[in-house]
Design a protein around this motif. Structure first.
Motif, PDB file in Angstrom:
ATOM      1  N   GLU A   1      -6.140 -10.090 -11.478  1.00  0.00           N
ATOM      2  CA  GLU A   1      -4.770 -10.589 -11.348  1.00  0.00           C
ATOM      3  C   GLU A   1      -4.630 -11.751 -10.369  1.00  0.00           C
ATOM      4  N   TYR A   2      -5.518 -11.838  -9.371  1.00  0.00           N
ATOM      5  CA  TYR A   2      -5.297 -12.769  -8.268  1.00  0.00           C
ATOM      6  C   TYR A   2      -6.328 -13.887  -8.246  1.00  0.00           C
ATOM      7  N   ASP A   3      -5.852 -15.062  -7.824  1.00  0.00           N
ATOM      8  CA  ASP A   3      -6.747 -16.194  -7.588  1.00  0.00           C
ATOM      9  C   ASP A   3      -7.291 -16.191  -6.166  1.00  0.00           C
ATOM     10  N   VAL A   4      -6.484 -15.726  -5.218  1.00  0.00           N
ATOM     11  CA  VAL A   4      -6.856 -15.708  -3.801  1.00  0.00           C
ATOM     12  C   VAL A   4      -6.345 -14.421  -3.167  1.00  0.00           C
ATOM     13  N   LEU A   5      -7.206 -13.771  -2.397  1.00  0.00           N
ATOM     14  CA  LEU A   5      -6.824 -12.655  -1.537  1.00  0.00           C
ATOM     15  C   LEU A   5      -7.149 -13.046  -0.106  1.00  0.00           C
ATOM     16  N   TYR A   6      -6.255 -12.679   0.823  1.00  0.00           N
ATOM     17  CA  TYR A   6      -6.556 -12.980   2.218  1.00  0.00           C
ATOM     18  C   TYR A   6      -6.043 -11.858   3.116  1.00  0.00           C
ATOM     19  N   SER A   7      -6.623 -11.789   4.310  1.00  0.00           N
ATOM     20  CA  SER A   7      -6.251 -10.791   5.303  1.00  0.00           C
ATOM     21  C   SER A   7      -6.408 -11.424   6.677  1.00  0.00           C
ATOM     22  N   VAL A   8      -5.355 -11.384   7.471  1.00  0.00           N
ATOM     23  CA  VAL A   8      -5.383 -11.934   8.828  1.00  0.00           C
ATOM     24  C   VAL A   8      -5.202 -10.770   9.800  1.00  0.00           C
ATOM     25  N   PHE A   9      -6.322 -10.199  10.240  1.00  0.00           N
ATOM     26  CA  PHE A   9      -6.318  -9.009  11.092  1.00  0.00           C
ATOM     27  C   PHE A   9      -5.456  -7.917  10.455  1.00  0.00           C
ATOM     28  N   GLY A  10      -5.600  -7.781   9.153  1.00  0.00           N
ATOM     29  CA  GLY A  10      -4.789  -6.842   8.388  1.00  0.00           C
ATOM     30  C   GLY A  10      -5.629  -5.796   7.693  1.00  0.00           C
ATOM     31  N   GLY A  11      -5.593  -5.830   6.342  1.00  0.00           N
ATOM     32  CA  GLY A  11      -6.243  -4.794   5.570  1.00  0.00           C
ATOM     33  C   GLY A  11      -7.725  -4.635   5.836  1.00  0.00           C
ATOM     34  N   LEU A  12      -8.440  -5.731   6.033  1.00  0.00           N
ATOM     35  CA  LEU A  12      -9.871  -5.620   6.263  1.00  0.00           C
ATOM     36  C   LEU A  12     -10.203  -4.968   7.594  1.00  0.00           C
ATOM     37  N   ASP A  13      -9.276  -4.989   8.527  1.00  0.00           N
ATOM     38  CA  ASP A  13      -9.503  -4.344   9.819  1.00  0.00           C
ATOM     39  C   ASP A  13      -9.229  -2.850   9.774  1.00  0.00           C
ATOM     40  N   PHE A  14      -8.277  -2.434   8.929  1.00  0.00           N
ATOM     41  CA  PHE A  14      -7.743  -1.078   9.045  1.00  0.00           C
ATOM     42  C   PHE A  14      -7.955  -0.212   7.808  1.00  0.00           C
ATOM     43  N   ALA A  15      -8.738  -0.676   6.852  1.00  0.00           N
ATOM     44  CA  ALA A  15      -9.095   0.128   5.683  1.00  0.00           C
ATOM     45  C   ALA A  15     -10.605   0.144   5.546  1.00  0.00           C
ATOM     46  N   ASP A  16     -11.127   1.228   5.029  1.00  0.00           N
ATOM     47  CA  ASP A  16     -12.576   1.344   4.879  1.00  0.00           C
ATOM     48  C   ASP A  16     -13.075   0.230   3.954  1.00  0.00           C
ATOM     49  N   PRO A  17     -13.909  -0.677   4.458  1.00  0.00           N
ATOM     50  CA  PRO A  17     -14.343  -1.810   3.626  1.00  0.00           C
ATOM     51  C   PRO A  17     -15.191  -1.393   2.441  1.00  0.00           C
ATOM     52  N   ARG A  18     -15.783  -0.202   2.487  1.00  0.00           N
ATOM     53  CA  ARG A  18     -16.609   0.257   1.373  1.00  0.00           C
ATOM     54  C   ARG A  18     -15.767   0.554   0.139  1.00  0.00           C
ATOM     55  N   ARG A  19     -14.465   0.749   0.328  1.00  0.00           N
ATOM     56  CA  ARG A  19     -13.556   0.877  -0.813  1.00  0.00           C
ATOM     57  C   ARG A  19     -12.767  -0.408  -1.043  1.00  0.00           C
ATOM     58  N   LEU A  20     -12.288  -1.021   0.030  1.00  0.00           N
ATOM     59  CA  LEU A  20     -11.401  -2.171  -0.122  1.00  0.00           C
ATOM     60  C   LEU A  20     -12.110  -3.380  -0.724  1.00  0.00           C
ATOM     61  N   LEU A  21     -13.318  -3.672  -0.298  1.00  0.00           N
ATOM     62  CA  LEU A  21     -13.994  -4.881  -0.791  1.00  0.00           C
ATOM     63  C   LEU A  21     -14.331  -4.806  -2.282  1.00  0.00           C
ATOM     64  N   PRO A  22     -14.863  -3.692  -2.796  1.00  0.00           N
ATOM     65  CA  PRO A  22     -15.050  -3.625  -4.255  1.00  0.00           C
ATOM     66  C   PRO A  22     -13.738  -3.730  -5.025  1.00  0.00           C
ATOM     67  N   ALA A  23     -12.668  -3.149  -4.479  1.00  0.00           N
ATOM     68  CA  ALA A  23     -11.361  -3.264  -5.129  1.00  0.00           C
ATOM     69  C   ALA A  23     -10.898  -4.714  -5.146  1.00  0.00           C
ATOM     70  N   ALA A  24     -11.155  -5.433  -4.044  1.00  0.00           N
ATOM     71  CA  ALA A  24     -10.785  -6.854  -3.982  1.00  0.00           C
ATOM     72  C   ALA A  24     -11.565  -7.670  -5.009  1.00  0.00           C
ATOM     73  N   ALA A  25     -12.841  -7.393  -5.140  1.00  0.00           N
ATOM     74  CA  ALA A  25     -13.654  -8.132  -6.116  1.00  0.00           C
ATOM     75  C   ALA A  25     -13.129  -7.932  -7.528  1.00  0.00           C
ATOM     76  N   ARG A  26     -12.708  -6.715  -7.848  1.00  0.00           N
ATOM     77  CA  ARG A  26     -12.191  -6.449  -9.198  1.00  0.00           C
ATOM     78  C   ARG A  26     -10.825  -7.100  -9.412  1.00  0.00           C
ATOM     79  N   ALA A  27     -10.017  -7.173  -8.366  1.00  0.00           N
ATOM     80  CA  ALA A  27      -8.664  -7.730  -8.509  1.00  0.00           C
ATOM     81  C   ALA A  27      -8.656  -9.248  -8.595  1.00  0.00           C
ATOM     82  N   LEU A  28      -9.697  -9.888  -8.114  1.00  0.00           N
ATOM     83  CA  LEU A  28      -9.794 -11.346  -8.209  1.00  0.00           C
ATOM     84  C   LEU A  28     -10.211 -11.766  -9.612  1.00  0.00           C
ATOM     85  N   ARG A  29      -9.722 -12.921 -10.016  1.00  0.00           N
ATOM     86  CA  ARG A  29     -10.222 -13.522 -11.231  1.00  0.00           C
ATOM     87  C   ARG A  29     -11.612 -14.095 -10.971  1.00  0.00           C
TER      88      ARG A  29
END
Length: 230
Positions: A114-142
């Motif tokens: 769905e997304y062209d760009v995802l970003y986090s400024v001391f946000g989600g990447l700091d406070f969510a387990d990256p082992r789940r968040l990063l694969p989810a981000a890769a799938r959500a990006l075009r």
């Protein structure tokens, strides 16, 4: 039925919101929010669909909508208080700015490609387990889409970042002021690189940005950039 967890972000940003309701003129990445590179890190976002992971009051998202003409920015935050604050401050920028009350990983998993760009400024990447968040981000990006994130280069006070995927419990407060803790991931550069690679990202880069001024709570910023494989 299990009781809902207290909103540990209830108090954050309230004092500023009472006095500063404007759209920021600058998109800061470094920890002190007083310098460093700006929105050029994201490239030309004209006509693109973006999401801010852990958007808080959505100040970064509002800047992009007003100054850089994206098609849409989704400001995602799991905190009911932060979501309400973002809507109060910048609800007038809808529909190009959408404030979403959601868990970032769950939202991304439900919105592949769905997304062209995802970003986090001391946000989600700091406070969510990256082992789940990063694969989810890769799938959500075009395919070829960009992930950019600012995170702490070391702990506040100077202790080194973790050499493995390990969180720290940091102080927080419940809405009624009761002391509590929340999880924060402060990881070394090579750990982030490994996690991004395992999640399916390519063109991975990590820059260390020093603080503009020194002080007891100053900190280096790690600026992470990576792209979903095409």
């Amino acid at each position: 039925m299990q009781a809902a967890a207290p909103d540990l972000w209830h108090h954050y940003g309230r004092t500023r919101a009472d006095t500063d309701r404007g759209v920021p003129d600058f998109f800061p990445w470094i920890w002190a929010q007083d310098g460093g590179p700006g929105s050029e890190v994201l490239g030309d976002v004209t006509g693109l669909v973006l999401a801010d992971l852990g958007a808080g009051a959505a100040r970064h998202a509002a800047h992009l909508v007003v100054h850089h003409a994206p098609a849409r920015v989704d400001a995602i935050d799991a905190s009911a208080a932060q979501h309400a604050m973002a809507g109060d401050l910048y609800g007038h920028l809808a529909p190009r700015l959408r404030t979403l009350h959601a868990n970032a990983a769950e939202h991304l998993e439900a919105h592949p490609d769905e997304y062209d760009v995802l970003y986090s400024v001391f946000g989600g990447l700091d406070f969510a387990d990256p082992r789940r968040l990063l694969p989810a981000a890769a799938r959500a990006l075009r395919p070829g889409g960009l992930l950019a994130a600012a995170t702490l280069g070391h702990y506040l006070g100077g202790a080194p970042a973790e050499p493995d995927v390990q969180h720290a419990d940091i102080p927080a407060r419940t809405p009624d002021g009761t002391p509590a803790t929340m999880r924060r991931w402060v990881l070394q550069e090579h750990v982030w690189t490994k996690l991004l690679d395992e999640a399916g990202f390519t063109a991975i880069g990590v820059d260390r940005l020093p603080p503009a001024t020194s002080g007891a709570r100053s900190a280096d910023t790690l600026l992470l950039r990576a792209r979903r494989h095409k």
